[in-house]
Scaffold this active site. Structure first.
Site, PDB file in Angstrom:
ATOM      1  CG  ASN A  26      -0.287  -0.358   2.488  1.00 53.54           C
ATOM      2  OD1 ASN A  26       0.254  -1.450   2.639  1.00 53.54           O
ATOM      3  ND2 ASN A  26      -0.278   0.570   3.428  1.00 53.54           N
ATOM      4  CB  SER A  72     -10.762  -3.295   1.833  1.00 47.46           C
ATOM      5  OG  SER A  72     -11.385  -2.152   2.370  1.00 47.46           O
ATOM      6  CB  CYS A  97      -0.368  11.634   9.800  1.00 51.32           C
ATOM      7  SG  CYS A  97       0.317  11.714   8.162  1.00 51.32           S
TER       8      CYS A  97
HETATM    9  N1  PLP Z   1      -4.385  -4.142   3.840  1.00 45.54           N
HETATM   10  C1  PLP Z   1      -3.875  -3.199   3.033  1.00 45.54           C
HETATM   11  C2  PLP Z   1      -2.744  -3.551   2.117  1.00 45.54           C
HETATM   12  C3  PLP Z   1      -4.401  -1.906   3.056  1.00 45.54           C
HETATM   13  O1  PLP Z   1      -3.885  -0.968   2.254  1.00 45.54           O
HETATM   14  C4  PLP Z   1      -5.465  -1.617   3.947  1.00 45.54           C
HETATM   15  C5  PLP Z   1      -6.030  -0.261   4.044  1.00 45.54           C
HETATM   16  O2  PLP Z   1      -5.327   0.724   4.143  1.00 45.54           O
HETATM   17  C6  PLP Z   1      -5.974  -2.647   4.752  1.00 45.54           C
HETATM   18  C7  PLP Z   1      -5.399  -3.894   4.676  1.00 45.54           C
HETATM   19  C8  PLP Z   1      -7.098  -2.395   5.717  1.00 45.54           C
HETATM   20  O3  PLP Z   1      -8.330  -2.290   5.040  1.00 45.54           O
HETATM   21  P1  PLP Z   1      -9.584  -1.599   5.746  1.00 45.54           P
HETATM   22  O4  PLP Z   1      -9.345  -0.140   5.720  1.00 45.54           O
HETATM   23  O5  PLP Z   1     -10.750  -2.003   4.891  1.00 45.54           O
HETATM   24  O6  PLP Z   1      -9.692  -2.164   7.108  1.00 45.54           O
END
Ligand code: PLP
Length: 371
Positions: A149, A197, A319
């Site tokens: 991410n 998600s 942050c």
């Molecule tokens: N995994 C990754 C790689 C993500 O980027 C995120 C969200 O930022 C999540 C899990 C968590 O998802 P959610 O915001 O739906 O709980």
């Protein structure tokens, strides 16, 4: 205001809003109720599950609706580890994972005596040979993300799936950053659990999917018998309606969207030429995420300057109280003391952005950071 933080979340599209509005207007009842209203609601839920399953080339009984990526990751990891701990207590993951994986595994280490191996990137990559060397007889679970991410870097998921065919460990994939961007066929990839998600592909926040290939696991939430006894609580039908529509829409335009985002990413970088910068995203990254550093810059100050000019971007790491926490992902790549941790920002695109917007951001960066 120009939004270039799509790896954090994406805006709802008109068609998703329309779908959710329609679902709200239907005044759907509780799908567990046995009266006619309840049966209508459960019919709708079946339709959504069927649509999601066919988009993921699987069967509806492999789809569990959850509250998002965090819950899907928690359910797969805690649920599987606790249900199979008598077979072994070793888990493998990477140092690049999202905190919803890392903190869950730390919890299993701390409270249940699991041992976790954190694969470290070498030249930015998680290497198959390191995974092969880390696998043990008591390894019961391997958890890796499809794309990171913060950098967009992709991990070799298909190759890991192949490698694990010869091992009894279950394979969990956090696919949150790629769902709605590439065709995901977990059965073909040898994946046992996969987290998705909705709000990362123009669906609503607070709803997600856990794909489960008939693996036995303990539920995270105990209570009613919803989701085939895998996840108690009345289903979020309006959220699920929006997520299903968002996934279907994105699958209708996968190539077109990918090409558009690739062009935006390239146009931004071309416009930036002449400025001193380096990329933390690798060539194998999804084009939606660009992690970029500017020698001598301070990312906290830079984010504020960009925000004041109407551009929303981020670092990808949390942050706290207006200051940027050092990124664990860049720390794993470059070391804790690298100046890159303070110099880098994350720009993340969606197909809804325009070339004008990304060129505007590049010009602004040049005026703020150029000589
Ligand atoms: N995994 C990754 C790689 C993500 O980027 C995120 C969200 O930022 C999540 C899990 C968590 O998802 P959610 O915001 O739906 O709980």
């Amino acid at each position: 205001m120009i939004y270039l933080d799509n790896a954090a979340t994406t805006p709802l599209t008109e068609s998703v809003i329309a779908e959710m509005t329609q679902a709200m207007t239907l005044q759907l009842a509780n799908p567990s109720s046995i009266h006619t209203h309840g049966r209508l609601a459960s019919q709708k839920l079946r339709e959504y599950r069927q649509t999601v399953a066919s988009l993921l080339s699987t069967t509806p009984n492999n789809i569990i609706f959850t509250s998002g990526g965090t819950e899907s990751n928690n359910t797969a990891l805690k649920g599987y580890a606790l249900a199979h701990q008598e077979k072994g207590k070793h888990i493998i993951t990477s140092a690049l994972e999202h905190h919803s994986v890392l903190h869950t595994l730390e919890y299993l280490e701390k409270h249940f005596g699991f041992e976790v191996t954190y694969l470290q990137p070498v030249n930015g990559d998680i290497r198959l040979e390191d995974l092969r060397a880390a696998l043990r007889e008591d390894t019961i679970l391997v958890s890796l993300m499809y794309a990171n991410n913060e950098t967009g870097d992709m991990l070799p998921i298909a190759k890991v799936g192949d490698l694990l065919k010869d091992h009894s460990a279950a394979f969990h994939v956090d696919a949150v950053q790629v769902a709605g961007k590439i065709l995901l066929e977990p059965e073909k990839l040898g994946i046992d659990f996969m987290s998705i998600s909705a709000h990362k592909f123009h669906g609503p926040k607070g709803v997600g999917i856990l794909y489960n290939n008939r693996m036995l696991f303990d539920p995270l939430l105990h209570g009613g018998e919803q989701e085939d006894k895998h996840r108690a609580s009345t289903e979020n039908l309006i959220g699920i309606a929006g997520m299903t529509k968002a996934l279907a829409d994105s699958h209708d335009h996968l190539d077109e969207n990918w090409n558009k985002v690739t062009r935006l990413n390239q146009a931004f970088l071309e416009q930036l030429s002449g400025l001193d910068f380096y990329l933390n995203s690798k060539a194998k990254a999804i084009p939606h995420v660009l992690n970029i550093g500017f020698p001598g810059a301070n990312n906290g100050v830079l984010l504020t300057q960009l925000d004041l000019q109407g551009y929303s971007v981020s670092t990808g790491s949390a942050c706290t109280a207006g200051t940027v926490d050092p990124s664990h992902v860049l720390a794993a790549k470059y070391g804790d003391d690298s100046p890159k941790l303070q110099e880098s920002i994350r720009i993340s695109f969606s197909e809804l952005n325009t070339e004008e917007e990304v060129i505007g951001l590049a010009n602004l960066l040049k005026s703020l950071l150029g000589d």
